[in-house]
Design an enzyme around this catalytic site. Structure first.
Site, short mmCIF file in Angstrom:
data_model
loop_
_atom_site.label_atom_id
_atom_site.label_comp_id
_atom_site.label_asym_id
_atom_site.label_seq_id
_atom_site.Cartn_x
_atom_site.Cartn_y
_atom_site.Cartn_z
CG ASP A 18 -8.59 -3.83 -4.66
OD1 ASP A 18 -8.05 -3.20 -3.74
OD2 ASP A 18 -9.38 -4.76 -4.48
NE ARG A 55 -7.35 5.34 1.73
CZ ARG A 55 -8.19 4.58 2.42
NH1 ARG A 55 -9.31 5.09 2.89
NH2 ARG A 55 -7.92 3.31 2.66
CE1 TYR A 80 -12.93 -7.78 1.46
CE2 TYR A 80 -11.16 -9.05 0.47
CZ TYR A 80 -11.59 -8.10 1.37
OH TYR A 80 -10.68 -7.46 2.17
NE ARG A 137 -9.12 7.19 -6.72
CZ ARG A 137 -9.63 6.68 -5.61
NH1 ARG A 137 -8.85 6.03 -4.79
NH2 ARG A 137 -10.91 6.78 -5.33
NE ARG A 153 -4.13 -1.56 -0.09
CZ ARG A 153 -5.21 -1.79 0.64
NH1 ARG A 153 -5.51 -1.02 1.63
NH2 ARG A 153 -5.99 -2.82 0.34
O1 CP3 Z 1 0.29 0.19 -3.09
C1 CP3 Z 1 -0.16 -0.97 -3.21
O2 CP3 Z 1 -0.04 -1.85 -2.34
C2 CP3 Z 1 -0.80 -1.36 -4.55
C3 CP3 Z 1 -2.17 -1.34 -4.66
C4 CP3 Z 1 -3.10 -2.29 -3.92
C5 CP3 Z 1 -4.40 -1.87 -3.55
N1 CP3 Z 1 -5.09 -2.95 -3.08
C6 CP3 Z 1 -4.92 -0.52 -3.74
C7 CP3 Z 1 -6.04 -0.07 -2.88
C8 CP3 Z 1 -2.98 -3.63 -3.57
C9 CP3 Z 1 -1.77 -4.54 -3.70
C10 CP3 Z 1 -4.24 -4.04 -3.05
C11 CP3 Z 1 -4.54 -5.41 -2.63
C12 CP3 Z 1 -5.72 -5.66 -1.79
N2 CP3 Z 1 -6.99 -5.14 -1.90
C13 CP3 Z 1 -5.74 -6.60 -0.73
C14 CP3 Z 1 -4.56 -7.44 -0.33
C15 CP3 Z 1 -3.60 -6.63 0.45
C16 CP3 Z 1 -4.03 -6.32 1.84
O3 CP3 Z 1 -4.17 -5.12 2.13
O4 CP3 Z 1 -4.21 -7.25 2.61
C17 CP3 Z 1 -7.02 -6.59 -0.17
C18 CP3 Z 1 -7.50 -7.44 0.98
C19 CP3 Z 1 -7.81 -5.68 -0.93
C20 CP3 Z 1 -9.25 -5.33 -0.75
C21 CP3 Z 1 -9.38 -3.91 -0.39
N3 CP3 Z 1 -9.33 -2.88 -1.32
C22 CP3 Z 1 -9.50 -3.32 0.90
C23 CP3 Z 1 -9.59 -4.09 2.18
C24 CP3 Z 1 -9.49 -1.92 0.71
C25 CP3 Z 1 -9.45 -0.86 1.79
C26 CP3 Z 1 -10.69 -0.14 2.06
C27 CP3 Z 1 -10.37 1.22 2.69
O5 CP3 Z 1 -10.84 2.21 2.13
O6 CP3 Z 1 -9.66 1.28 3.70
C28 CP3 Z 1 -9.39 -1.68 -0.67
C29 CP3 Z 1 -9.32 -0.35 -1.31
C30 CP3 Z 1 -7.99 0.04 -1.81
N4 CP3 Z 1 -7.18 -0.75 -2.55
C31 CP3 Z 1 -7.38 1.30 -1.65
C32 CP3 Z 1 -6.15 1.24 -2.33
C33 CP3 Z 1 -5.14 2.34 -2.50
C34 CP3 Z 1 -7.98 2.50 -0.94
C35 CP3 Z 1 -8.81 3.23 -1.97
C36 CP3 Z 1 -8.93 4.69 -1.67
O7 CP3 Z 1 -7.95 5.43 -1.93
O8 CP3 Z 1 -10.02 5.07 -1.23
#
Ligand code: CP3
Length: 371
Positions: free
Chosen positions: A94, A49, A169, A58, A45
């Site tokens: 994602d 943000r 999910y 974004r 991540r």
């Molecule tokens: O920088 C990186 O790591 C690359 C991008 C990345 C994202 N998601 C972007 C993202 C990666 C590798 C993921 C994988 C992902 N997505 C996982 C496995 C990694 C982990 O964290 O365990 C999982 C479980 C997800 C599912 C998911 N997507 C969740 C739980 C969330 C968070 C919800 C939140 O708002 O807190 C997301 C959204 C997400 N994926 C964001 C990002 C940058 C946040 C989106 C935003 O900016 O609002």
């Protein structure tokens, strides 16, 4: 420098691993089990943000729409490399993107995470899951191409969600703490469960392979929630499907990392599913992980993300302890134990990268003396 690792075979000659750009980068060498003069670092991540430049680009675009706009996905992927000087980019996407590309109704709700239009629980729900048309992967391939053109010698890591984590999910319909519906399906309807996981493995596997073919120099399979399973549940209900995904890219010769949280009891099974490198969360020390894995698997991890908000001296002390714990593994790529929290001060991340880079790896010095 020579490497004992097999050379990639199934990649195009113009791939960064084959054309001289990334094969001798610290990240790829550490993933291949070599010690490097300093340890490479990237952070899960890292694009997101915590960065003001991420929030700016974004603005007004929904998360999944951003992932599917190649120019935007490439820009966001490169932001942390420019700012922090990390040793790798991770592709901005994602784990639910391949579901959206297949035509499944899914959205990412800000502050919540992935939410499905309809949970997938019955035989009819599973039968209705659409097959992913390979042509739908074009925005991914295009974004990876734009990204590696900017990255040059910095490797890009492609990724996908492991079948269990993605299925959790689909079945729960939204993020869950207890996985009640998921566990009910896997215990009560094993035949349906395996049909569902086979579909996820095909869909997510195609997404992963597309990133490698388009130019990713390493791949990470995220089984973030595997720690919710007992070792027996993992072996029966999950491992065969993760193994299928990892096997589906083995011919490419790209290093494969496998990561989950709270996975101490599962580390060996996760490695044996076909991983070249094990990602370790902050609940298991790297020393212990290395012992559990028999000292033959490169490790990635595991700075506690909760300490990113602690006073610098405490974070620095903890980071040096992580470096010491990673000393004996065949290779060590520094990372966090899980993702960067959105409230993290980005200057702390930049400082952390510098700290790791300034710290010479004594194992590399020993290897040099013996050479
Ligand atoms: O920088 C990186 O790591 C690359 C991008 C990345 C994202 N998601 C972007 C993202 C990666 C590798 C993921 C994988 C992902 N997505 C996982 C496995 C990694 C982990 O964290 O365990 C999982 C479980 C997800 C599912 C998911 N997507 C969740 C739980 C969330 C968070 C919800 C939140 O708002 O807190 C997301 C959204 C997400 N994926 C964001 C990002 C940058 C946040 C989106 C935003 O900016 O609002």
């Amino acid at each position: 420098m020579t490497s004992s690792a097999p050379q990639p075979t199934g990649l195009p000659d113009s791939h960064p691993l084959l054309d001289g750009r990334t094969a001798s980068s610290p990240l790829v060498r550490a993933y291949r089990g070599e010690r490097t003069s300093h340890r490479p670092i990237w952070m899960m991540r890292q694009a997101g943000r915590s960065l003001p430049e991420y929030r700016a680009v974004r603005e007004g675009t929904a998360m999944l729409d951003s992932c599917l706009r190649p120019d935007l996905a490439a820009e966001i992927t490169c932001q942390p490399v420019r700012r922090h000087g990390v040793d790798a980019a991770i592709f901005f996407s994602d784990i639910v993107v391949p579901l959206r590309l297949a035509g499944v109704g899914v959205d990412i709700v800000p502050g919540v995470g992935p939410v499905m239009d309809h949970p997938v629980r019955s035989a009819a729900d599973i039968a209705a899951l659409p097959e992913l048309d390979p042509a739908a992967l074009a925005p991914i391939t295009e974004a990876v191409g734009l990204t590696i053109a900017e990255l040059g010698s910095t490797p890009l890591i492609g990724f996908a969600g492991a079948p269990f984590t993605v299925a959790s999910y689909l079945v729960e319909g939204r993020p869950s703490r207890d996985y009640i519906h998921t566990k009910a399906l896997l215990h009560d309807e094993p035949e349906l469960w395996h049909r569902l996981l086979s579909w996820v493995a095909r869909t997510t596997g195609a997404f992963l392979r597309a990133q490698a073919l388009a130019g990713a120099s390493a791949l990470q399979l995220f089984d973030s929630w595997a720690g919710a399973l007992t070792p027996r549940e993992y072996a029966v209900a999950s491992a065969p499907h993760s193994a299928a995904v990892l096997a589906s890219v083995v011919d490419l010769g790209v290093p494969r990392v496998h990561f989950g949280t709270r996975t101490k009891p599962l580390l060996v099974a996760m490695r044996d599913a076909g991983a070249d490198v094990m990602g370790v969360d902050a609940h298991t020390s790297l020393r212990e992980a290395n012992a559990l894995l028999g000292g033959r698997t490169p490790l990635q991890g595991n700075i506690d993300p909760e300490l990113l908000a602690a006073p610098w001296a405490e974070l620095a002390r903890h980071t040096l302890a992580v470096l010491a714990d990673g000393q004996d593994a065949p290779g060590h790529v520094v990372n966090l134990g899980h993702g960067v929290p959105p409230t993290t001060d980005p200057d702390v991340l930049t400082r952390l990268v510098a700290l790791v880079h300034e710290h010479p790896d004594p194992s590399a010095a020993v290897a040099q003396e013996l050479a």
